[in-house]
Design a protein around this motif. Structure first.
Motif, PDB file in Angstrom:
ATOM      1  N   LEU A  22      90.752  31.915  24.018  1.00  0.00           N
ATOM      2  CA  LEU A  22      89.445  32.563  23.991  1.00  0.00           C
ATOM      3  C   LEU A  22      89.428  33.830  23.150  1.00  0.00           C
ATOM      4  N   ALA A  23      90.609  34.420  22.914  1.00  0.00           N
ATOM      5  CA  ALA A  23      90.661  35.646  22.116  1.00  0.00           C
ATOM      6  C   ALA A  23      90.009  35.446  20.756  1.00  0.00           C
ATOM      7  N   GLY A  24      90.142  34.257  20.178  1.00  0.00           N
ATOM      8  CA  GLY A  24      89.555  33.995  18.867  1.00  0.00           C
ATOM      9  C   GLY A  24      88.220  33.285  18.915  1.00  0.00           C
ATOM     10  N   LEU A  25      87.724  32.921  20.129  1.00  0.00           N
ATOM     11  CA  LEU A  25      86.500  32.127  20.246  1.00  0.00           C
ATOM     12  C   LEU A  25      85.333  32.887  20.857  1.00  0.00           C
ATOM     13  N   LEU A  26      85.586  34.051  21.460  1.00  0.00           N
ATOM     14  CA  LEU A  26      84.535  34.765  22.187  1.00  0.00           C
ATOM     15  C   LEU A  26      83.296  35.083  21.340  1.00  0.00           C
ATOM     16  N   PRO A  27      83.456  35.553  20.098  1.00  0.00           N
ATOM     17  CA  PRO A  27      82.239  35.853  19.318  1.00  0.00           C
ATOM     18  C   PRO A  27      81.328  34.638  19.126  1.00  0.00           C
ATOM     19  N   SER A  28      81.904  33.495  18.807  1.00  0.00           N
ATOM     20  CA  SER A  28      81.080  32.302  18.593  1.00  0.00           C
ATOM     21  C   SER A  28      80.484  31.789  19.907  1.00  0.00           C
ATOM     22  N   ILE A  29      81.231  31.920  21.017  1.00  0.00           N
ATOM     23  CA  ILE A  29      80.688  31.524  22.319  1.00  0.00           C
ATOM     24  C   ILE A  29      79.498  32.415  22.680  1.00  0.00           C
ATOM     25  N   ALA A  30      79.653  33.727  22.462  1.00  0.00           N
ATOM     26  CA  ALA A  30      78.575  34.668  22.772  1.00  0.00           C
ATOM     27  C   ALA A  30      77.324  34.349  21.964  1.00  0.00           C
ATOM     28  N   THR A  31      77.488  34.044  20.687  1.00  0.00           N
ATOM     29  CA  THR A  31      76.335  33.728  19.826  1.00  0.00           C
ATOM     30  C   THR A  31      75.681  32.419  20.252  1.00  0.00           C
ATOM     31  N   ASP A  32      76.491  31.406  20.500  1.00  0.00           N
ATOM     32  CA  ASP A  32      75.962  30.079  20.828  1.00  0.00           C
ATOM     33  C   ASP A  32      75.224  30.062  22.162  1.00  0.00           C
ATOM     34  N   LEU A  33      75.732  30.787  23.150  1.00  0.00           N
ATOM     35  CA  LEU A  33      75.133  30.770  24.486  1.00  0.00           C
ATOM     36  C   LEU A  33      74.207  31.960  24.723  1.00  0.00           C
ATOM     37  N   ASP A  34      73.998  32.766  23.676  1.00  0.00           N
ATOM     38  CA  ASP A  34      73.046  33.879  23.726  1.00  0.00           C
ATOM     39  C   ASP A  34      73.368  34.891  24.828  1.00  0.00           C
ATOM     40  N   VAL A  35      74.635  35.324  24.848  1.00  0.00           N
ATOM     41  CA  VAL A  35      75.064  36.383  25.758  1.00  0.00           C
ATOM     42  C   VAL A  35      75.760  37.451  24.937  1.00  0.00           C
ATOM     43  N   THR A  36      75.940  38.626  25.532  1.00  0.00           N
ATOM     44  CA  THR A  36      76.636  39.689  24.820  1.00  0.00           C
ATOM     45  C   THR A  36      78.133  39.391  24.759  1.00  0.00           C
ATOM     46  N   LEU A  37      78.820  40.056  23.844  1.00  0.00           N
ATOM     47  CA  LEU A  37      80.261  39.859  23.732  1.00  0.00           C
ATOM     48  C   LEU A  37      80.965  40.310  25.008  1.00  0.00           C
ATOM     49  N   GLY A  38      80.461  41.383  25.620  1.00  0.00           N
ATOM     50  CA  GLY A  38      81.047  41.848  26.874  1.00  0.00           C
ATOM     51  C   GLY A  38      80.902  40.827  27.982  1.00  0.00           C
ATOM     52  N   THR A  39      79.730  40.176  28.039  1.00  0.00           N
ATOM     53  CA  THR A  39      79.514  39.132  29.042  1.00  0.00           C
ATOM     54  C   THR A  39      80.436  37.946  28.777  1.00  0.00           C
ATOM     55  N   ALA A  40      80.576  37.564  27.510  1.00  0.00           N
ATOM     56  CA  ALA A  40      81.479  36.465  27.164  1.00  0.00           C
ATOM     57  C   ALA A  40      82.915  36.794  27.568  1.00  0.00           C
ATOM     58  N   GLY A  41      83.268  38.078  27.526  1.00  0.00           N
ATOM     59  CA  GLY A  41      84.614  38.491  27.915  1.00  0.00           C
ATOM     60  C   GLY A  41      84.926  38.211  29.367  1.00  0.00           C
ATOM     61  N   LEU A  42      83.875  38.010  30.192  1.00  0.00           N
ATOM     62  CA  LEU A  42      84.091  37.665  31.600  1.00  0.00           C
ATOM     63  C   LEU A  42      84.820  36.337  31.745  1.00  0.00           C
ATOM     64  N   LEU A  43      84.747  35.491  30.711  1.00  0.00           N
ATOM     65  CA  LEU A  43      85.458  34.214  30.754  1.00  0.00           C
ATOM     66  C   LEU A  43      86.961  34.434  30.868  1.00  0.00           C
ATOM     67  N   THR A  44      87.467  35.455  30.177  1.00  0.00           N
ATOM     68  CA  THR A  44      88.889  35.782  30.235  1.00  0.00           C
ATOM     69  C   THR A  44      89.256  36.338  31.600  1.00  0.00           C
ATOM     70  N   SER A  45      88.429  37.255  32.112  1.00  0.00           N
ATOM     71  CA  SER A  45      88.698  37.843  33.429  1.00  0.00           C
ATOM     72  C   SER A  45      88.646  36.786  34.523  1.00  0.00           C
ATOM     73  N   ALA A  46      87.665  35.882  34.431  1.00  0.00           N
ATOM     74  CA  ALA A  46      87.519  34.828  35.439  1.00  0.00           C
ATOM     75  C   ALA A  46      88.745  33.940  35.478  1.00  0.00           C
ATOM     76  N   PHE A  47      89.286  33.638  34.313  1.00  0.00           N
ATOM     77  CA  PHE A  47      90.480  32.793  34.262  1.00  0.00           C
ATOM     78  C   PHE A  47      91.667  33.510  34.903  1.00  0.00           C
ATOM     79  N   ALA A  48      91.822  34.803  34.598  1.00  0.00           N
ATOM     80  CA  ALA A  48      92.943  35.560  35.150  1.00  0.00           C
ATOM     81  C   ALA A  48      92.853  35.643  36.672  1.00  0.00           C
ATOM     82  N   VAL A  49      91.648  35.915  37.191  1.00  0.00           N
ATOM     83  CA  VAL A  49      91.470  35.992  38.648  1.00  0.00           C
ATOM     84  C   VAL A  49      91.739  34.631  39.289  1.00  0.00           C
ATOM     85  N   GLY A  50      91.256  33.573  38.650  1.00  0.00           N
ATOM     86  CA  GLY A  50      91.496  32.228  39.166  1.00  0.00           C
ATOM     87  C   GLY A  50      92.967  31.888  39.224  1.00  0.00           C
ATOM     88  N   MET A  51      93.732  32.366  38.242  1.00  0.00           N
ATOM     89  CA  MET A  51      95.174  32.122  38.230  1.00  0.00           C
ATOM     90  C   MET A  51      95.869  32.830  39.389  1.00  0.00           C
TER      91      MET A  51
END
Length: 392
Positions: A22-51
């Protein structure tokens, strides 16, 4: 080493690629799903907490299952999450799939760590762990850059689809390589009760081993997560150098787990006694020479080697310390790894946002490693006490 270990490492490679890609995909995910980059960064945090949550939760839930069944179920869930992630137009659903895939990843790694140690003799746990963790290090060297390139060329959804497809040969490898032994169910029935295995967490020896593993892994990820701004702002290199620096760190990590795998069973004191101080000195050195690109690049490779060499040895110590928890020990090792992986970047980000400069995460790594070194003699005394009690 049994071939099944390498098949398990293949699955760990696939899951490690997903964790870090996700480190290299967050900008495109944020643009495609119309969320801020900070919000897209929650994907990384969610994965870490889930682990962190998933390792003990999944291990406890499936502790009576045959290992092969648990591993396959985790892989199927993991693949399914990536299929949904590749087609969903909703960020909330993508976030949910990241949490669920992290639970499956954590469950797989926890069971794989425990299974790996049963495939080898008692005194070769470290070698087995190093082979398993090599899947993660290869993911940082090859899988993550490949995922980033694929995402850039064909879109981030293609990368998610590719991860789902790679789960197929990984599942086939588990089916072929991990055999459900006839006596396995009987062994599970005779294993300690869950309450007894959870009670092992009260052991000072186990708690210290987990703390040391979390601290060293936290230092590693605090520095690794924020290498990019150091490369561009302090070392003065262009953005094109960032992938090369990350690959150098990944290559060092593979070298580190390989070397540690041959030493962590027979000479753990040597790895920790020599590697620990060198690791601390290396983080200090990186912070001091970051403005000199050549010296900085050399230390990136060295620190990748030292951090994963020392870190994998400490995770092996967790498995030895958790010998009284045969079905949960792998989850304790996985939790220690991921507590560090989750906390390190957070501490690095806090230091970074406090205006302490681009080198702040490196100094966080220095602090966490120093704390680990200060605790190491205490852990040594705990091992000595346990050994003395067993002699009596």
């Amino acid at each position: 080493m049994p071939f099944a270990l390498y098949l398990l490492a293949l699955a760990v490679f696939v899951m490690g690629t997903s964790e870090f890609m996700l480190a290299g995909l967050l900008p495109s995910i944020a643009t495609d799903l119309d969320v801020t980059l900070g919000t897209a960064g929650l994907l990384t945090s969610a994965f870490a907490v889930g682990m962190v949550v998933g390792a003990p939760l999944m291990a406890a839930f499936a502790r009576r299952w045959p290992p092969r069944r648990t591993l396959i179920v985790c892989l199927v869930v993991f693949a399914g999450c990536h299929v949904i992630g590749a087609i969903t137009p909703m960020f909330a659903l993508l976030l949910a799939t990241r949490v669920l895939s992290a639970l499956a990843n954590a469950g797989f790694l926890a069971v794989a760590l425990s299974t790996a140690t049963t495939l080898v003799s008692e005194n070769r746990k470290g070698r087995a762990v190093s082979i398993l963790l090599s899947g993660t290090t290869i993911a940082t060297v090859a899988g993550v850059p490949a995922g980033a390139l694929l995402g850039t060329a064909m879109g981030w959804r293609t990368t998610f689809s590719a991860i789902a497809l790679l789960c197929v040969p990984a599942a086939f490898g588990v089916l072929r390589g991990v055999v459900n032994q006839p006596g396995r169910a009987m062994s599970a029935a005779l294993s300690p009760k869950l309450r007894t295995e959870l009670g092992e967490l009260g052991s000072p020896r186990l708690r210290l081993a987990m703390a040391l593993g979390a601290l060293v892994n936290g230092a590693t990820f605090a520095a690794f997560t924020f290498l990019a701004p150091v490369v561009t702002e302090t070392a003065g290199l262009t953005e094109q150098w960032i992938p090369l620096v990350l690959v150098m760190f990944g290559a060092g990590s593979f070298l580190g787990v390989t070397i540690a795998g041959r030493l962590s069973d027979r000479r753990p004191g040597l790895v920790l006694g020599v590697g620990g101080p060198l690791l601390l000195a290396g983080w200090v050195g990186m912070a001091l020479v970051a403005s000199y690109p050549v010296l900085f690049g050399v230390l990136v490779l060295v620190q990748g080697t030292l951090s994963f060499g020392v870190g994998s040895t400490l995770i092996t110590r967790v498995l030895y310390a958790a010998s009284g928890a045969p079905t949960m020990g792998g989850s304790y090792a996985t939790a220690a790894l991921n507590i560090g992986a989750a906390a390190g970047p957070v501490l690095g980000a806090v230091a970074f946002t406090l205006g302490l400069g681009t080198l702040a995460p490196l100094w966080v790594a220095v602090a966490l490693t120093a704390i680990a070194l200060a605790l190491t003699p205490v852990a040594g005394r705990a091992r000595t006490t346990v050994a003395a009690e067993r002699v009596r």
